[in-house]
Motif scaffolding. Structure first.
Motif, PDB file in Angstrom:
ATOM      1  N   ASP A 240       0.907  -1.264   0.033  1.00 10.46           N
ATOM      2  CA  ASP A 240       0.208  -0.041  -0.021  1.00 10.46           C
ATOM      3  C   ASP A 240       0.706   1.243   0.131  1.00 10.46           C
ATOM      4  O   ASP A 240       0.463   2.161  -0.746  1.00 10.46           O
ATOM      5  CB  ASP A 240      -1.180  -0.076   0.970  1.00 10.46           C
ATOM      6  CG  ASP A 240      -2.173   0.947   0.926  1.00 10.46           C
ATOM      7  OD1 ASP A 240      -2.376   1.348  -0.078  1.00 10.46           O
ATOM      8  OD2 ASP A 240      -2.470   1.574   2.169  1.00 10.46           O
ATOM      9  N   SER A 241       1.901   1.356   0.599  1.00  9.36           N
ATOM     10  CA  SER A 241       2.715   2.577   0.802  1.00  9.36           C
ATOM     11  C   SER A 241       3.595   2.617  -0.200  1.00  9.36           C
ATOM     12  O   SER A 241       3.863   3.771  -0.726  1.00  9.36           O
ATOM     13  CB  SER A 241       3.531   2.258   2.236  1.00  9.36           C
ATOM     14  OG  SER A 241       4.354   1.301   2.126  1.00  9.36           O
ATOM     15  N   THR A 243       3.272   1.491  -3.450  1.00  5.80           N
ATOM     16  CA  THR A 243       2.529   1.958  -4.623  1.00  5.80           C
ATOM     17  C   THR A 243       2.015   3.198  -4.514  1.00  5.80           C
ATOM     18  O   THR A 243       1.798   3.815  -5.685  1.00  5.80           O
ATOM     19  CB  THR A 243       0.982   0.706  -4.673  1.00  5.80           C
ATOM     20  OG1 THR A 243       0.328   0.627  -3.734  1.00  5.80           O
ATOM     21  CG2 THR A 243       1.776  -0.504  -5.024  1.00  5.80           C
ATOM     22  N   SER A 244       1.372   3.653  -3.313  1.00  6.17           N
ATOM     23  CA  SER A 244       1.138   4.934  -3.110  1.00  6.17           C
ATOM     24  C   SER A 244       2.272   6.090  -3.567  1.00  6.17           C
ATOM     25  O   SER A 244       2.215   7.040  -4.277  1.00  6.17           O
ATOM     26  CB  SER A 244       0.435   5.188  -1.769  1.00  6.17           C
ATOM     27  OG  SER A 244      -0.653   4.530  -1.626  1.00  6.17           O
ATOM     28  N   ARG A 245       3.385   5.668  -3.310  1.00  7.33           N
ATOM     29  CA  ARG A 245       4.478   6.446  -3.129  1.00  7.33           C
ATOM     30  C   ARG A 245       5.020   6.479  -4.808  1.00  7.33           C
ATOM     31  O   ARG A 245       5.609   7.694  -5.102  1.00  7.33           O
ATOM     32  CB  ARG A 245       5.894   5.820  -2.628  1.00  7.33           C
ATOM     33  CG  ARG A 245       7.252   6.517  -2.563  1.00  7.33           C
ATOM     34  CD  ARG A 245       8.226   5.887  -1.909  1.00  7.33           C
ATOM     35  NE  ARG A 245       8.551   4.618  -2.647  1.00  7.33           N
ATOM     36  CZ  ARG A 245       9.151   4.776  -3.639  1.00  7.33           C
ATOM     37  NH1 ARG A 245       9.899   5.777  -4.413  1.00  7.33           N
ATOM     38  NH2 ARG A 245       9.604   3.445  -4.149  1.00  7.33           N
ATOM     39  N   GLY A 247       2.762   6.485  -7.033  1.00  8.27           N
ATOM     40  CA  GLY A 247       1.479   7.014  -7.572  1.00  8.27           C
ATOM     41  C   GLY A 247       0.485   6.239  -8.162  1.00  8.27           C
ATOM     42  O   GLY A 247      -0.131   6.458  -9.210  1.00  8.27           O
ATOM     43  N   THR A 249      -2.935   3.935  -7.922  1.00  8.36           N
ATOM     44  CA  THR A 249      -3.941   3.716  -6.826  1.00  8.36           C
ATOM     45  C   THR A 249      -4.162   2.181  -6.372  1.00  8.36           C
ATOM     46  O   THR A 249      -3.785   1.358  -6.973  1.00  8.36           O
ATOM     47  CB  THR A 249      -5.267   4.242  -7.560  1.00  8.36           C
ATOM     48  OG1 THR A 249      -5.633   3.315  -8.723  1.00  8.36           O
ATOM     49  CG2 THR A 249      -5.184   5.687  -8.197  1.00  8.36           C
ATOM     50  N   PRO A 250      -5.046   1.947  -5.094  1.00  5.30           N
ATOM     51  CA  PRO A 250      -5.362   0.640  -4.956  1.00  5.30           C
ATOM     52  C   PRO A 250      -6.071  -0.097  -6.117  1.00  5.30           C
ATOM     53  O   PRO A 250      -5.976  -1.361  -6.197  1.00  5.30           O
ATOM     54  CB  PRO A 250      -6.113   0.867  -3.815  1.00  5.30           C
ATOM     55  CG  PRO A 250      -5.723   2.016  -3.231  1.00  5.30           C
ATOM     56  CD  PRO A 250      -5.554   3.034  -4.249  1.00  5.30           C
ATOM     57  N   THR A 253      -3.559  -1.211  -8.660  1.00  8.62           N
ATOM     58  CA  THR A 253      -2.639  -2.133  -8.024  1.00  8.62           C
ATOM     59  C   THR A 253      -3.240  -3.459  -7.860  1.00  8.62           C
ATOM     60  O   THR A 253      -2.516  -4.524  -8.387  1.00  8.62           O
ATOM     61  CB  THR A 253      -2.294  -1.560  -6.431  1.00  8.62           C
ATOM     62  OG1 THR A 253      -1.558  -0.409  -6.687  1.00  8.62           O
ATOM     63  CG2 THR A 253      -1.243  -2.759  -5.779  1.00  8.62           C
TER      64      THR A 253
END
Length: 364
Positions: A240-241, A243-245, A247, A249-250, A253
Motif C-alpha cells: 500500500d505505501s 504503490t502510493s509512493r 503514484g 491507486t489501490p 494495484t
C-alpha cells in the motif's frame, strides 16, 4: 537441466533476499521488489506441483486438487491483504484476475499459437459451458453494485446480506460445475491430461512410474503454499505505501499489478500449450481459472472477511463491473465458434491494454 526448470530455480534467490531485507531493515522499497520477485518462482513451482499431483491422482482427485490449488497464489495474497484490511485492493484483485484470465492469458495464447498455426481449433462446448457459468457469476457479482447505484438510500447491512446470499449461490454453482466436469460430463474434459509428457525412461529402458514421484510433488505443493503465504505477508505489508509512493491507486494495484505478479506461471503454461496446438486445454484452463475465481475465490473472501472482522461485500466499483462484463462478452464472442487465430488474440490483448490504461487513470 531444462531451461524452463532452471529459471524458477535461479529466481528462488529472491526468497532469502526478501527475508534478509525484512530482518536487516533494508527499506520498504527493497522488501517490495524482492518479495514480489520471490512470489514469481514460488507460484511457478506451486502451479507445476499442482499439475503433477493432479495428473498422477487421476481425473476425480486431480480435479479437486486443481480446484483447491489452481489459483492458490491469488487466493493467498488476497487473504493476507484482507487480514491487513486492504479491502479495496482485494476487491480490485478479483476483477484483475478475471480480466487477466479472460483477456491477457487467452490473448497471449491465441496470438502465440496463431503465429505458428494459421488457425487453431478447440471444442466450442467447453467455452460455451464455462461462458454461461461466467455470465451467471458476473450477474451475481454485479447485483450489489446495481442495488446501490439504483437506490436513493444505501443500507450497508442489506448490501452485506445480499453479498452473502450471492456468495452462497456462487459456491453452490461452483460445486455443480465440479459435478458436471468430474462426474456426469467428464468425457468433455478428457483433454485435461493431454499435455502430460510420456513416462520417463530409466537407463534400463524401463518406464518410470509417475506415482513414485507423488510424495515429492505433494511436498513441493505444500512447501510452495507455505512459502507463498510467507512472501505474500512481506509483500502486502509494504504494497500500500510503496504503490502510493510511486503514484498507483489501490484500484490499479489490485486490477493490474497483483495478477501480473501471481499469474506468471499461467503465462508460461498458456504459451507452451498454444504453441503445441493444444487449444482445447488452453481454452479450458483460461476459462476454468476465471470460473474458479468468480465462483469460489470471491465468495470465500466474502465469508472469510465476515469471520475475521474485515467485512467485504460484492459492491464493486461500477467501472470494475463494466470491465468484467466487457471481458466476458468479448471472450464469449471470440470462443463461440471453436476457432482462433492471431487476430483474435490481438483483439483480446488490445481490450486488456485499453482497460488497463483506463484503470490507471481512474481516480478511484
Amino acid at each position: 537441466m531444462p531451461f524452463k526448470t532452471l529459471i524458477p530455480l535461479i529466481l528462488l534467490i529472491f526468497v532469502p533476499l526478501s527475508i534478509a531485507a525484512d530482518l536487516l531493515h533494508w527499506g520498504e522499497t527493497v522488501i517490495f521488489f524482492t518479495s514480489a520477485l520471490a512470489i514469481v518462482p514460488l507460484s511457478i513451482w506451486l502451479s507445476t506441483a499442482t499439475e503433477k499431483v493432479a495428473v498422477v491422482t487421476g481425473p476425480s482427485i486431480g480435479g479437486l486438487v486443481n480446484a483447491i490449488f489452481g489459483n492458490a497464489t491469488e487466493l493467498i495474497i488476497s487473504l493476507v491483504a484482507l487480514k491487513e484490511g486492504l479491502i479495496d485492493i482485494v476487491k480490485a484483485s478479483i476483477t484483475g484476475t478475471l480480466l487477466s484470465d479472460l483477456l491477457l492469458l487467452m490473448g497471449i495464447a491465441m496470438l502465440a499459437g496463431g503465429i505458428r498455426y494459421k488457425e487453431q481449433k478447440f471444442q466450442p462446448i467447453l467455452a460455451q459451458v464455462n461462458g454461461s457459468s461466467m455470465t451467471l457469476a458476473v450477474t451475481a457479482i454485479a447485483l450489489p453494485t446495481l442495488v446501490i447505484n439504483t437506490s436513493n438510500v444505501v443500507d450497508t447491512v442489506a448490501i452485506r446480506n445480499l453479498s452473502l446470499v450471492a456468495a452462497t449461490v456462487l459456491i453452490i454453482v461452483y460445486g455443480l460445475t465440479l459435478v458436471f466436469s468430474l462426474g456426469t460430463h467428464s468425457y468433455l474434459y478428457d483433454i485435461g491430461l493431454a499435455d502430460e509428457e510420456p513416462a520417463e525412461i530409466s537407463p534400463d529402458s524401463t518406464p518410470t512410474n509417475p506415482r513414485s514421484k507423488l510424495f515429492f510433488w505433494v511436498a513441493v505443493l505444500l512447501a510452495s503454499t507455505v512459502a507463498v503465504a510467507f512472501e505474500s505477508d512481506l509483500f502486502v505489508d509494504v504494497v500500500d505505501s510503496e504503490t502510493s509512493r510511486i503514484g498507483l491507486t489501490p484500484l490499479f494495484t489490485g486490477v493490474i499489478l497483483l495478477p501480473l505478479i501471481s499469474d506468471v506461471a499461467a503465462f508460461v503454461m498458456m504459451v507452451r500449450l498454444s504453441i503445441k496446438n493444444k487449444m482445447d486445454l488452453t481454452v479450458a484452463t483460461a476459462t476454468g481459472d476465471s470460473l474458479l475465481v468468480a465462483l469460489f475465490v470471491a465468495p470465500v473472501l466474502v465469508f472469510v472477511g465476515q469471520l475475521i472482522g474485515q467485512p467485504i461485500d460484492l459492491n464493486f466499483n461500477p467501472f470494475q463491473v463494466i470491465a468484467v462484463a466487457i471481458a466476458v462478452a468479448i471472450t464469449n464472442l471470440i470462443t463461440f465458434n471453436g476457432r482462433s487465430n492471431w487476430l483474435d488474440g490481438s483483439l483480446l490483448l488490445a481490450t486488456y491494454i485499453v482497460l488497463g490504461v483506463a484503470f490507471y487513470y481512474h481516480p478511484a
